[in-house]
Design an enzyme around this catalytic site. Structure first.
Site, PDB file in Angstrom:
ATOM      1  N   ASP A   1     -12.489  -0.245  -7.265  1.00  0.00           N
ATOM      2  CA  ASP A   1     -11.720  -0.766  -6.147  1.00  0.00           C
ATOM      3  C   ASP A   1     -10.403  -1.300  -6.725  1.00  0.00           C
ATOM      4  O   ASP A   1     -10.330  -1.570  -7.938  1.00  0.00           O
ATOM      5  CB  ASP A   1     -12.520  -1.892  -5.481  1.00  0.00           C
ATOM      6  CG  ASP A   1     -11.768  -2.534  -4.333  1.00  0.00           C
ATOM      7  OD1 ASP A   1     -11.018  -1.825  -3.642  1.00  0.00           O
ATOM      8  OD2 ASP A   1     -11.945  -3.755  -4.134  1.00  0.00           O
TER       9      ASP A   1
ATOM     10  N   ASP B   1      -7.569  -3.669  -4.804  1.00  0.00           N
ATOM     11  CA  ASP B   1      -7.224  -5.055  -4.417  1.00  0.00           C
ATOM     12  C   ASP B   1      -8.315  -6.012  -4.877  1.00  0.00           C
ATOM     13  O   ASP B   1      -9.476  -5.859  -4.502  1.00  0.00           O
ATOM     14  CB  ASP B   1      -7.125  -5.184  -2.881  1.00  0.00           C
ATOM     15  CG  ASP B   1      -5.871  -4.550  -2.302  1.00  0.00           C
ATOM     16  OD1 ASP B   1      -4.768  -4.964  -2.701  1.00  0.00           O
ATOM     17  OD2 ASP B   1      -5.997  -3.644  -1.452  1.00  0.00           O
TER      18      ASP B   1
ATOM     19  N   LYS C   1     -15.409   2.862   2.278  1.00  0.00           N
ATOM     20  CA  LYS C   1     -16.606   2.266   1.698  1.00  0.00           C
ATOM     21  C   LYS C   1     -17.294   1.375   2.729  1.00  0.00           C
ATOM     22  O   LYS C   1     -16.594   0.662   3.419  1.00  0.00           O
ATOM     23  CB  LYS C   1     -16.228   1.414   0.465  1.00  0.00           C
ATOM     24  CG  LYS C   1     -15.656   2.204  -0.689  1.00  0.00           C
ATOM     25  CD  LYS C   1     -15.126   1.293  -1.795  1.00  0.00           C
ATOM     26  CE  LYS C   1     -13.786   0.682  -1.442  1.00  0.00           C
ATOM     27  NZ  LYS C   1     -13.160  -0.092  -2.548  1.00  0.00           N
TER      28      LYS C   1
ATOM     29  N   ASP D   1     -14.964  -5.999  -5.654  1.00  0.00           N
ATOM     30  CA  ASP D   1     -14.992  -7.448  -5.434  1.00  0.00           C
ATOM     31  C   ASP D   1     -15.665  -7.834  -4.123  1.00  0.00           C
ATOM     32  O   ASP D   1     -15.745  -9.024  -3.811  1.00  0.00           O
ATOM     33  CB  ASP D   1     -13.566  -8.017  -5.462  1.00  0.00           C
ATOM     34  CG  ASP D   1     -12.749  -7.589  -4.256  1.00  0.00           C
ATOM     35  OD1 ASP D   1     -12.949  -6.446  -3.772  1.00  0.00           O
ATOM     36  OD2 ASP D   1     -11.915  -8.378  -3.780  1.00  0.00           O
TER      37      ASP D   1
END
EC number: 3.1.3.41
Lengths: 320, 320
Positions: free
Chosen positions: A29, A31, A228, A253
């Site tokens: 991922d 960000d 996702k 995250d």
């Protein structure tokens, strides 16, 4: 599903070495993992270079649909991350186009109504579709009931909704007309389900899933989530990169998108999932979640295999 | 609950006479019942005058929070509806203030963060609260992470969210800061749950409930719904007007707000509910709903006691 009940905290050299041993491919991922807004997270560049030197393969999988793959390339380059090509990058604007092409089989040259940023428009155009709506400046106007965009264009074949900071009543009201049209049968693609994301200055900011959810609520109809934790999205990425599922680790995250995405890939010999704490999940929230995952919707599927404070720590841990 | 399974269609004189016999008090929704946007629905003025001449009492109960009671007074007057006073009008901007005062006991002179139109601000001020956010022109700007309104004002005691066509990312991002603040404990009032409403030119447009839902989703927390079908709201209206519940009829165009509102008031000797088809509910949708109410969430509670094509028809039917 055989998810570990207690994630392993990666903090000693032997943990990091075991990960290197077990996985060849890393899905990242962006960000909150690689960067926060426009700043790369400390140590991440070194970790990526270390992994690359050790023969590991990467793909970057982001639920953000605002930028096209081409724009992400420029961002990686500006942050000093070398060796990333367009084929490594999977933003959900691209996933939306894949869904139109493969799953929905919408013919090329069709018009597609967009509520979202230029990333969606650019990917649609690259694939041979014609985006309408989107960033069109006529939609920046204050709401008028006689606005041309409140009359549906009969050539539009589908609606794609994603992240944008430019939404206003004019854009939302015109998107609603398409979602209600033809007894709500025109395909409705949502680029993600993310509630919020870690922005600059430590701010938590509204994310694209909130826009998708707004449209779902006002139109009172479901959408196809292409981001996702969509299994279709995971399969497409594994196939395109030739990644062996059992030797692939998803690093993210967010529990309900990234970690579920990695875990749901566990069809027998599955992906692993590594949670970082530099983004949307605080140590306090993780602790509370792990106390009783069954209090959360599909909680079992959101338990990470591993946790590390920051992806940037990996290289320090393994060289300690 | 003893809801009739099959609503009675009011289309003959004896039906209308039976209604007049059974009910002394009428609660009217406004959008889609009394007016559509800025136009009064044909025959409604005559029906209201007929009811009044026959000694019936009224209250107007709208989930729209954009206008204050004072502004609604002006609208009734401009549409030629006579004899309405401020005490007859219950918009949800007023209901929100009632909830702050009575249920939440928020002290007067507290600051209240507003995402919504001037109706909420005006009602807050009239009650002695200090609205912040809302229509403040500084929130019309494009999003900037260093905007002053992204830092919470520690004097704010509650958040009120309602209908507005002026929402933008700046307003939503700043509202989110308050909803997440203090571990999500500051009271969060939503003025309604309406998905859409019948606008001008036959358009279906996004309603305030979609804004509330956006904030609920992005902050991942529940809100207090002060609008229809809130039982607290109904009790307050009945009490304020001295209406006998068993002789009160709720008239509205929406099943999940208006009709549920009337029906949920059926605590033994309860309110009746009359659905009109001039607003958000089409005859086709009603037919589909009545085929199998249990397919809908709390469907049984949304079956109207009566149906009439238009409130404007009532006077014609009774004089036929």
């Amino acid at each position: 599903m055989t998810v570990k009940k207690n994630p392993l905290l990666i903090h000693r050299r032997e943990h990091a070495e075991a990960l290197l041993e077990k996985y060849d491919n890393f899905l990242f991922d962006c960000d909150g993992v690689i960067w926060l807004d426009e700043k790369i997270i400390e140590g991440v560049k070194d970790t990526l270079e270390f992994l690359k030197k050790n023969g590991k393969k990467f793909a970057f999988v982001t639920n953000n649909s605002s930028k096209s793959r081409q724009e992400y390339l420029a961002k990686f380059s500006s942050l000093g991350i070398q060796g990333v090509t367009k084929d490594h990058i999977f933003p959900t604007c691209y996933a939306a186009v894949q869904a139109l092409e493969s799953d929905l089989q919408v013919p090329k040259k069709s018009k597609i109504w967009v509520l979202g940023d230029s990333g969606i428009e650019d990917e649609l155009e690259e694939a041979g579709y014609i985006p309408v709506g989107g960033t069109d400046a006529r939609l920046n106007q204050a709401f008028r009931a006689d606005h041309e965009f409140l009359t549906v264009d009969p050539e539009v074949q589908a609606v794609v909704v994603g992240s944008t900071k430019e939404f206003n009543y004019m854009r939302i009201a015109s998107t609603l007309q398409y979602l209600l049209w033809k007894n709500k049968t025109i395909p409705f693609i949502g680029c993600n389900i993310d509630r919020s994301y870690p922005g600059p200055n430590g701010l938590i900011l509204p994310a694209g899933g909130s826009v998708v959810n707004y449209m779902q609520y006002t139109a009172d109809r479901d959408f196809i989530n292409v981001g996702k934790p969509s299994k279709v999205f995971l399969e497409a990425i594994l196939a395109k990169n030739g990644f062996d599922r059992s030797r692939t680790l998803m690093v993210g995250d967010t529990l309900y998108t990234d970690i579920k995405f990695g875990n749901d890939g566990q069809l027998g010999e599955g992906c692993g999932s590594l949670l970082v704490l530099t983004g949307g999940t605080t140590p306090e929230y993780l602790h509370q979640f792990l106390q009783n995952p069954n209090h959360y919707d599909e909680g079992e599927s959101m338990i990470p295999s591993y946790v590390i404070r920051s992806l940037g720590d990996f290289v320090d841990i393994i060289q300690s």
